[in-house]
Design an enzyme around this catalytic site. Structure first.
Site, PDB file in Angstrom:
ATOM      1  N   ARG A  15      27.370  72.071  11.510  1.00  0.00           N
ATOM      2  CA  ARG A  15      27.486  70.502  11.894  1.00  0.00           C
ATOM      3  C   ARG A  15      28.602  69.752  11.226  1.00  0.00           C
ATOM      4  O   ARG A  15      29.561  69.342  11.949  1.00  0.00           O
ATOM      5  CB  ARG A  15      25.918  70.016  11.393  1.00  0.00           C
ATOM      6  CG  ARG A  15      25.787  68.744  12.031  1.00  0.00           C
ATOM      7  CD  ARG A  15      26.469  67.268  11.342  1.00  0.00           C
ATOM      8  NE  ARG A  15      26.079  67.283   9.778  1.00  0.00           N
ATOM      9  CZ  ARG A  15      26.880  66.480   9.082  1.00  0.00           C
ATOM     10  NH1 ARG A  15      27.820  65.879   9.521  1.00  0.00           N
ATOM     11  NH2 ARG A  15      26.362  66.397   7.709  1.00  0.00           N
ATOM     12  N   ASP A  16      28.654  69.634   9.956  1.00  0.00           N
ATOM     13  CA  ASP A  16      29.560  68.914   9.296  1.00  0.00           C
ATOM     14  C   ASP A  16      30.953  69.572   9.659  1.00  0.00           C
ATOM     15  O   ASP A  16      31.852  68.921   9.484  1.00  0.00           O
ATOM     16  CB  ASP A  16      29.346  68.881   7.672  1.00  0.00           C
ATOM     17  CG  ASP A  16      30.064  67.478   7.116  1.00  0.00           C
ATOM     18  OD1 ASP A  16      30.870  66.963   7.716  1.00  0.00           O
ATOM     19  OD2 ASP A  16      29.261  67.212   6.062  1.00  0.00           O
ATOM     20  N   HIS A 209      24.917  66.251  -1.212  1.00  0.00           N
ATOM     21  CA  HIS A 209      25.657  66.566  -0.228  1.00  0.00           C
ATOM     22  C   HIS A 209      27.141  66.420  -0.723  1.00  0.00           C
ATOM     23  O   HIS A 209      27.621  65.142  -0.451  1.00  0.00           O
ATOM     24  CB  HIS A 209      25.328  66.015   1.278  1.00  0.00           C
ATOM     25  CG  HIS A 209      26.267  66.217   2.349  1.00  0.00           C
ATOM     26  ND1 HIS A 209      25.948  67.045   3.299  1.00  0.00           N
ATOM     27  CD2 HIS A 209      27.342  65.611   2.737  1.00  0.00           C
ATOM     28  CE1 HIS A 209      26.882  66.974   4.254  1.00  0.00           C
ATOM     29  NE2 HIS A 209      27.812  66.124   3.874  1.00  0.00           N
ATOM     30  N   HIS A 211      31.348  66.500  -0.775  1.00  0.00           N
ATOM     31  CA  HIS A 211      32.785  66.754  -0.026  1.00  0.00           C
ATOM     32  C   HIS A 211      33.705  67.173  -1.358  1.00  0.00           C
ATOM     33  O   HIS A 211      33.296  67.081  -2.489  1.00  0.00           O
ATOM     34  CB  HIS A 211      33.204  65.895   0.973  1.00  0.00           C
ATOM     35  CG  HIS A 211      32.393  65.951   2.193  1.00  0.00           C
ATOM     36  ND1 HIS A 211      33.089  66.457   3.292  1.00  0.00           N
ATOM     37  CD2 HIS A 211      31.153  65.549   2.360  1.00  0.00           C
ATOM     38  CE1 HIS A 211      32.058  66.407   4.387  1.00  0.00           C
ATOM     39  NE2 HIS A 211      31.098  65.592   3.933  1.00  0.00           N
ATOM     40  N   CYS A 242      34.199  64.142   8.086  1.00  0.00           N
ATOM     41  CA  CYS A 242      33.569  63.396   8.978  1.00  0.00           C
ATOM     42  C   CYS A 242      34.827  62.503   9.592  1.00  0.00           C
ATOM     43  O   CYS A 242      35.722  62.083   9.063  1.00  0.00           O
ATOM     44  CB  CYS A 242      32.737  62.348   8.351  1.00  0.00           C
ATOM     45  SG  CYS A 242      32.091  61.019   9.428  1.00  0.00           S
ATOM     46  N   ASN A 251      33.358  70.138   2.991  1.00  0.00           N
ATOM     47  CA  ASN A 251      32.395  70.131   1.823  1.00  0.00           C
ATOM     48  C   ASN A 251      32.811  71.198   1.083  1.00  0.00           C
ATOM     49  O   ASN A 251      33.604  72.064   1.256  1.00  0.00           O
ATOM     50  CB  ASN A 251      31.010  70.601   2.943  1.00  0.00           C
ATOM     51  CG  ASN A 251      30.441  69.634   3.919  1.00  0.00           C
ATOM     52  OD1 ASN A 251      31.040  69.596   5.161  1.00  0.00           O
ATOM     53  ND2 ASN A 251      29.527  68.830   3.432  1.00  0.00           N
TER      54      ASN A 251
HETATM   55  P1  HMG Z   1      27.148  52.913  20.364  1.00  0.00           P
HETATM   56  O1  HMG Z   1      28.473  53.168  21.253  1.00  0.00           O
HETATM   57  O2  HMG Z   1      26.896  51.600  19.533  1.00  0.00           O
HETATM   58  O3  HMG Z   1      25.777  53.117  21.323  1.00  0.00           O
HETATM   59  O4  HMG Z   1      27.125  54.170  19.489  1.00  0.00           O
HETATM   60  P2  HMG Z   1      25.399  52.909  22.601  1.00  0.00           P
HETATM   61  O5  HMG Z   1      24.089  52.955  22.965  1.00  0.00           O
HETATM   62  O6  HMG Z   1      26.180  51.856  23.579  1.00  0.00           O
HETATM   63  O7  HMG Z   1      26.002  54.387  23.542  1.00  0.00           O
HETATM   64  C1  HMG Z   1      27.351  54.864  23.294  1.00  0.00           C
HETATM   65  C2  HMG Z   1      27.281  55.964  24.563  1.00  0.00           C
HETATM   66  O8  HMG Z   1      26.650  57.163  23.878  1.00  0.00           O
HETATM   67  C3  HMG Z   1      26.387  55.666  25.805  1.00  0.00           C
HETATM   68  O9  HMG Z   1      27.135  56.541  26.960  1.00  0.00           O
HETATM   69  C4  HMG Z   1      24.883  56.193  25.501  1.00  0.00           C
HETATM   70  O10 HMG Z   1      24.378  56.462  26.547  1.00  0.00           O
HETATM   71  C5  HMG Z   1      25.349  57.527  24.726  1.00  0.00           C
HETATM   72  P3  HMG Z   1      27.956  55.819  28.038  1.00  0.00           P
HETATM   73  O11 HMG Z   1      27.100  54.816  28.560  1.00  0.00           O
HETATM   74  O12 HMG Z   1      29.180  55.492  27.483  1.00  0.00           O
HETATM   75  O13 HMG Z   1      28.222  56.927  28.940  1.00  0.00           O
HETATM   76  N1  HMG Z   1      24.489  57.727  23.610  1.00  0.00           N
HETATM   77  C6  HMG Z   1      24.296  59.108  23.147  1.00  0.00           C
HETATM   78  N2  HMG Z   1      24.440  60.141  24.179  1.00  0.00           N
HETATM   79  C7  HMG Z   1      23.889  61.403  23.552  1.00  0.00           C
HETATM   80  N3  HMG Z   1      23.020  61.334  22.376  1.00  0.00           N
HETATM   81  C8  HMG Z   1      22.600  60.220  21.775  1.00  0.00           C
HETATM   82  C9  HMG Z   1      23.104  59.022  22.255  1.00  0.00           C
HETATM   83  N4  HMG Z   1      22.983  57.820  22.048  1.00  0.00           N
HETATM   84  C10 HMG Z   1      23.892  57.038  22.553  1.00  0.00           C
HETATM   85  N5  HMG Z   1      21.929  60.389  20.745  1.00  0.00           N
HETATM   86  C11 HMG Z   1      25.885  55.995  18.350  1.00  0.00           C
HETATM   87  C12 HMG Z   1      26.039  54.402  18.666  1.00  0.00           C
HETATM   88  C13 HMG Z   1      24.892  55.887  17.238  1.00  0.00           C
HETATM   89  C14 HMG Z   1      25.310  56.406  19.609  1.00  0.00           C
HETATM   90  C15 HMG Z   1      27.274  56.521  17.992  1.00  0.00           C
HETATM   91  O14 HMG Z   1      27.878  55.587  16.945  1.00  0.00           O
HETATM   92  C16 HMG Z   1      27.249  57.783  17.323  1.00  0.00           C
HETATM   93  O15 HMG Z   1      26.689  58.771  18.139  1.00  0.00           O
HETATM   94  N6  HMG Z   1      27.555  57.945  16.111  1.00  0.00           N
HETATM   95  C17 HMG Z   1      27.388  59.255  15.708  1.00  0.00           C
HETATM   96  C18 HMG Z   1      28.548  59.306  14.354  1.00  0.00           C
HETATM   97  C19 HMG Z   1      28.445  60.851  13.923  1.00  0.00           C
HETATM   98  O16 HMG Z   1      27.948  61.627  14.431  1.00  0.00           O
HETATM   99  N7  HMG Z   1      29.122  61.035  12.800  1.00  0.00           N
HETATM  100  C20 HMG Z   1      29.429  62.081  11.950  1.00  0.00           C
HETATM  101  C21 HMG Z   1      27.782  62.413  11.282  1.00  0.00           C
HETATM  102  S1  HMG Z   1      27.555  61.566   9.963  1.00  0.00           S
HETATM  103  C22 HMG Z   1      28.327  62.362   8.497  1.00  0.00           C
HETATM  104  O17 HMG Z   1      29.324  63.489   8.809  1.00  0.00           O
HETATM  105  C23 HMG Z   1      27.914  62.191   6.986  1.00  0.00           C
HETATM  106  C24 HMG Z   1      27.358  63.150   6.571  1.00  0.00           C
HETATM  107  O18 HMG Z   1      27.602  64.568   6.674  1.00  0.00           O
HETATM  108  C25 HMG Z   1      26.805  62.859   5.077  1.00  0.00           C
HETATM  109  C26 HMG Z   1      28.229  62.718   4.112  1.00  0.00           C
HETATM  110  O19 HMG Z   1      29.049  63.305   4.088  1.00  0.00           O
HETATM  111  O20 HMG Z   1      28.200  61.676   3.766  1.00  0.00           O
HETATM  112  C27 HMG Z   1      25.663  63.375   7.046  1.00  0.00           C
HETATM  113 MG    MG Z   2      29.390  65.155   5.282  1.00  0.00          MG
END
Ligand code: HMG
Ligand code: MG
Length: 289
Positions: A15-16, A209, A211, A242, A251
């Site tokens: 995932r990450d 967690h 990095h 990320c 990580n």
């Molecule tokens: P948004 O643009 O505000 O929301 O995004 P929206 O509701 O307008 O949706 C945008 C589009 O995505 C739409 O499609 C939705 O239908 C679709 P369009 O009309 O443009 O064709 N959509 C989805 N599609 C599939 N699955 C879904 C979904 N939701 C909406 N669940 C949103 C808001 C939360 C969706 C967006 O910001 C997002 O997906 N963000 C994810 C970011 C991410 O994955 N970041 C990496 C993980 S976090 C990380 O790495 C940190 C961690 O490792 C810990 C650390 O290291 O600190 C965990």
């Molecule tokens: Mg991370």
């Protein structure tokens, strides 16, 4: 294993790690990677994220990956989901655990989720409800535990505030994972956050967690172990990063974590040779092998 020398490792490479690859990785390669990690006997593997493919195109194949992997009954196959839609798809895919993710800093939350911290919590409400209905355990990530790529230094009190929001949201029934998103923390900073959060979650129940951008993650683990942390995330071959945290690298590598734990007499139940075989696949799919 003797309980008091036991450390739990969640492998987050699929995932990450793969969320951050610039080239799209074929589904079959992702499945091979997860299956190879499964042979190593991790208690938990974070497989993918059910997020917007517009935001993270690398993980648009989440359902296909979940459908293709070979499940080991002893392993929890967890996934990230940011909202109701993600939770519905995650549950339909057979995920064993749902991980929600927010931040201790507003800047990163906005860039990562297009939401304030409070708004992110509101979006998680249906996720918690769906997890409950399906009797699935949950994890709640709090990113930027010491520093935010947009807002700078983060106060331990801000981490505690977000932890409280997650605990309130889930009625306390959620694993808290503290994310050092940028990989820049020194051990003192990690200890300061653990001390703060310990007022609401026992340290032995916190997952860390880290990095490893500055090569300090192992020193952080060492300190965290002394503080009582017994659960860590790491990534095979040190994949990770990320897309919304510029400057952050991979990580903490699972291999390095295992070396440290073995040297210090901690038990993980993980087959190191199998991790090395999985790393060959990781390096092949990222082109670094
Ligand atoms: P948004 O643009 O505000 O929301 O995004 P929206 O509701 O307008 O949706 C945008 C589009 O995505 C739409 O499609 C939705 O239908 C679709 P369009 O009309 O443009 O064709 N959509 C989805 N599609 C599939 N699955 C879904 C979904 N939701 C909406 N669940 C949103 C808001 C939360 C969706 C967006 O910001 C997002 O997906 N963000 C994810 C970011 C991410 O994955 N970041 C990496 C993980 S976090 C990380 O790495 C940190 C961690 O490792 C810990 C650390 O290291 O600190 C965990
Ligand atoms: Mg991370």
């Amino acid at each position: 294993m003797t309980e008091d020398r036991r450390v739990r490792i969640t492998e987050v490479g699929p995932r990450d790690g793969l969320q951050n690859e610039s080239a799209l990785v074929p589904v079959a390669e992702k499945i091979a990677f997860v299956d190879a990690l499964g042979e190593a006997g991790f208690p938990e593997i974070e497989v993918t994220s059910f997020v917007s493919p517009r935001w993270v195109p690398q993980l648009a194949d989440a359902a296909e990956v979940m459908a293709g992997i070979t499940r080991e009954s002893s392993i929890t196959y967890s996934v990230l989901c940011p909202n109701q839609r993600g939770a519905e798809a995650a549950i339909a895919s057979g995920a064993d655990k749902l991980s929600i993710f927010t931040s201790a800093s507003e800047g990163f939350c906005r860039k990562n989720l297009n939401a304030s911290i409070e708004e992110s919590i509101e979006r998680f409400r249906p996720v918690v409800e769906l997890a409950r209905q399906s009797s699935l355990p949950m994890r709640g990530y709090v990113s930027c535990m010491v520093r935010c790529p947009y807002d700078g230094p983060v106060d331990p009190e801000d981490v505690l505030a977000t932890v409280r929001l997650l605990l309130d949201l889930a009625g306390g029934d959620i694993e808290i994972a503290l994310g050092e998103t940028l990989g820049v923390a020194d051990p003192d900073q990690i200890e300061a956050v653990l001390d703060e959060v310990a007022s609401v979650v026992p340290v032995s129940g916190i997952d860390l967690h880290l990095h490893d951008t500055k090569g300090m993650a192992l020193a952080g683990v060492d300190r965290a172990l002394r503080c009582g942390v017994r659960s860590f995330d790491s990534s095979c071959a040190g994949l990770g990063g990320c897309p919304f945290a510029p400057g952050a690298s991979g990580n903490l590598a699972t291999e390095s974590l295992l070396d440290l734990l073995e040297e210090d007499g901690w038990e993980t139940g993980i087959d190191r040779a199998a991790v090395d075989r999985a790393a060959v696949i990781a390096n092949r799919i990222t082109g670094r092998g």
